[in-house]
Design a protein around this motif. Sequence first.
Motif, mmCIF file in Angstrom:
data_model
loop_
_atom_site.group_PDB
_atom_site.id
_atom_site.type_symbol
_atom_site.label_atom_id
_atom_site.label_comp_id
_atom_site.label_asym_id
_atom_site.label_seq_id
_atom_site.Cartn_x
_atom_site.Cartn_y
_atom_site.Cartn_z
ATOM 1 N N ARG A 148 -17.268 -42.072 6.798
ATOM 2 C CA ARG A 148 -16.324 -42.701 5.874
ATOM 3 C C ARG A 148 -15.573 -43.866 6.494
ATOM 4 N NH1 ARG A 148 -16.143 -41.836 0.299
ATOM 5 N NH2 ARG A 148 -16.700 -39.695 -0.164
ATOM 6 N N ASN A 149 -15.370 -43.790 7.823
ATOM 7 C CA ASN A 149 -14.517 -44.786 8.481
ATOM 8 C C ASN A 149 -15.305 -46.014 8.921
ATOM 9 O OD1 ASN A 149 -12.299 -43.181 8.123
ATOM 10 N ND2 ASN A 149 -12.275 -42.370 10.207
ATOM 11 N N GLY A 150 -16.027 -46.566 7.987
ATOM 12 C CA GLY A 150 -16.616 -47.874 8.217
ATOM 13 C C GLY A 150 -17.861 -47.917 9.084
ATOM 14 N N ALA A 151 -18.538 -46.795 9.293
ATOM 15 C CA ALA A 151 -19.789 -46.841 10.065
ATOM 16 C C ALA A 151 -20.835 -47.612 9.260
ATOM 17 C CB ALA A 151 -20.277 -45.422 10.353
ATOM 18 N N ASP A 152 -21.505 -48.575 9.918
ATOM 19 C CA ASP A 152 -22.529 -49.321 9.195
ATOM 20 C C ASP A 152 -23.759 -48.442 8.998
ATOM 21 O OD1 ASP A 152 -23.928 -49.272 11.608
ATOM 22 O OD2 ASP A 152 -23.249 -51.260 12.194
ATOM 23 N N SER A 153 -24.751 -49.000 8.340
ATOM 24 C CA SER A 153 -25.928 -48.219 7.965
ATOM 25 C C SER A 153 -26.632 -47.630 9.187
ATOM 26 C CB SER A 153 -26.902 -49.105 7.181
ATOM 27 O OG SER A 153 -28.058 -48.389 6.836
ATOM 28 N N ALA A 154 -26.827 -48.442 10.216
ATOM 29 C CA ALA A 154 -27.548 -47.985 11.402
ATOM 30 C C ALA A 154 -26.773 -46.892 12.134
ATOM 31 C CB ALA A 154 -27.827 -49.155 12.338
ATOM 32 N N ASP A 155 -25.459 -47.099 12.300
ATOM 33 C CA ASP A 155 -24.638 -46.095 12.977
ATOM 34 C C ASP A 155 -24.571 -44.802 12.168
ATOM 35 O OD1 ASP A 155 -24.146 -47.801 15.060
ATOM 36 O OD2 ASP A 155 -22.222 -48.514 14.267
ATOM 37 N N GLY A 156 -24.486 -44.965 10.841
ATOM 38 C CA GLY A 156 -24.453 -43.791 9.973
ATOM 39 C C GLY A 156 -25.729 -42.982 10.062
ATOM 40 N N GLN A 157 -26.872 -43.656 10.105
ATOM 41 C CA GLN A 157 -28.147 -42.964 10.243
ATOM 42 C C GLN A 157 -28.229 -42.229 11.579
ATOM 43 O OE1 GLN A 157 -31.375 -45.734 9.548
ATOM 44 N NE2 GLN A 157 -30.372 -46.554 7.728
ATOM 45 N N ALA A 158 -27.693 -42.846 12.626
ATOM 46 C CA ALA A 158 -27.689 -42.207 13.936
ATOM 47 C C ALA A 158 -26.832 -40.945 13.927
ATOM 48 C CB ALA A 158 -27.184 -43.182 14.998
ATOM 49 N N LEU A 159 -25.700 -41.006 13.227
ATOM 50 C CA LEU A 159 -24.832 -39.832 13.126
ATOM 51 C C LEU A 159 -25.531 -38.696 12.396
ATOM 52 C CD1 LEU A 159 -21.427 -41.529 12.240
ATOM 53 C CD2 LEU A 159 -21.960 -40.297 14.343
ATOM 54 N N VAL A 160 -26.227 -39.032 11.311
ATOM 55 C CA VAL A 160 -26.945 -38.009 10.553
ATOM 56 C C VAL A 160 -28.063 -37.409 11.396
ATOM 57 C CG1 VAL A 160 -28.395 -37.590 8.528
ATOM 58 C CG2 VAL A 160 -26.381 -39.055 8.335
ATOM 59 N N ALA A 161 -28.756 -38.266 12.146
ATOM 60 C CA ALA A 161 -29.861 -37.786 12.984
ATOM 61 C C ALA A 161 -29.376 -36.811 14.053
ATOM 62 C CB ALA A 161 -30.577 -38.971 13.623
ATOM 63 N N GLN A 162 -28.137 -36.979 14.507
ATOM 64 C CA GLN A 162 -27.611 -36.111 15.564
ATOM 65 C C GLN A 162 -27.471 -34.667 15.120
ATOM 66 O OE1 GLN A 162 -23.922 -37.726 16.997
ATOM 67 N NE2 GLN A 162 -24.855 -39.616 17.743
ATOM 68 N N VAL A 163 -27.221 -34.450 13.839
ATOM 69 C CA VAL A 163 -27.005 -33.086 13.352
ATOM 70 C C VAL A 163 -28.275 -32.459 12.802
ATOM 71 C CG1 VAL A 163 -24.595 -33.562 12.841
ATOM 72 C CG2 VAL A 163 -26.300 -33.887 11.051
ATOM 73 N N LEU A 164 -29.370 -33.186 12.828
ATOM 74 C CA LEU A 164 -30.647 -32.650 12.369
ATOM 75 C C LEU A 164 -31.503 -32.246 13.563
ATOM 76 C CD1 LEU A 164 -31.654 -35.236 9.594
ATOM 77 C CD2 LEU A 164 -30.774 -32.919 9.245
ATOM 78 N N PRO A 165 -32.345 -31.235 13.413
ATOM 79 C CA PRO A 165 -33.340 -30.955 14.459
ATOM 80 C C PRO A 165 -34.202 -32.192 14.701
ATOM 81 C CG PRO A 165 -33.255 -29.154 12.865
ATOM 82 C CD PRO A 165 -32.412 -30.271 12.296
ATOM 83 N N LEU A 166 -34.645 -32.366 15.928
ATOM 84 C CA LEU A 166 -35.363 -33.588 16.293
ATOM 85 C C LEU A 166 -36.582 -33.839 15.411
ATOM 86 C CD1 LEU A 166 -35.237 -33.417 20.217
ATOM 87 C CD2 LEU A 166 -33.939 -34.924 18.691
ATOM 88 N N HIS A 167 -37.347 -32.777 15.110
ATOM 89 C CA HIS A 167 -38.565 -32.997 14.324
ATOM 90 C C HIS A 167 -38.243 -33.391 12.886
ATOM 91 C CE1 HIS A 167 -37.542 -28.797 13.465
ATOM 92 N NE2 HIS A 167 -38.275 -28.881 12.389
ATOM 93 N N LEU A 168 -37.116 -32.889 12.342
ATOM 94 C CA LEU A 168 -36.724 -33.272 10.991
ATOM 95 C C LEU A 168 -36.204 -34.704 10.955
ATOM 96 C CD1 LEU A 168 -34.943 -30.073 9.601
ATOM 97 C CD2 LEU A 168 -37.266 -30.887 9.154
#
Length: 220
Positions: free
Chosen positions: A87-107
């Motif tokens: 919510r605090n202004g993360a751009d698209s690339a940073d936001g995708q990286a944040l989402v990827a961190q909470v997902l299992p690597l293969h997902l």
Amino acid sequence: MQSQSEQKRARVLDPVERITEVIFGLLMAMTFTGTISVATADQSAERTMMIAALGCNLAWGLADAVMYLLRTLVERTRRINLYVSLRNGADSADGQALVAQVLPLHLAAAAGTEGLELLRSRLLEQPSLPEQASLGWDDFKGALGVFLLVAGSTFPLVVPFILLDQTALAIRLSNLIGLLVLFIAGWMLAKYAGAKPWQGGAVMAVTGGVLIVAIIALGG
């Protein structure tokens, strides 16, 4: 998307975690019943064993319940921090990286850029989360469930000692019940995983027997 209460109920009833809690409590109890000597045990020794087995599983059940609450709080805090970061202004690339961190690597790898962006957008559309993580009544009910699973796994093993006067028969029946419950637990885990249930049951029963022998030999 599931509501928060549905998600909490799903965690409480997660098959793998709940079955492994039962297996853990069962193995702890069987290490006590396995130390009784057929030749020398008397009613006093049996009573001491039952009290020790119950006390140990009560203690471990309490510890597991507390760890359940701690894990729930940590996961909830992490989820809130992720949401705030998005919510605090993360751009698209940073936001995708944040989402990827909470997902299992293969997902995360399978989702790719488009999938991660879709998840990021959907998360931003969700209602605002509390500023601080907290525990609710459902969480404490889940912890109580964990406690009862661990503590309750003791009782099937001590019932033969309560009902039977013959120590040798009680020991054999208690061990048989323990191995049967381990077989059922292995069957359920294998079925959940999509493997062959009877193989999972057999492996769990054999593995449990070996673990009990090892624990007793190591002084556990």
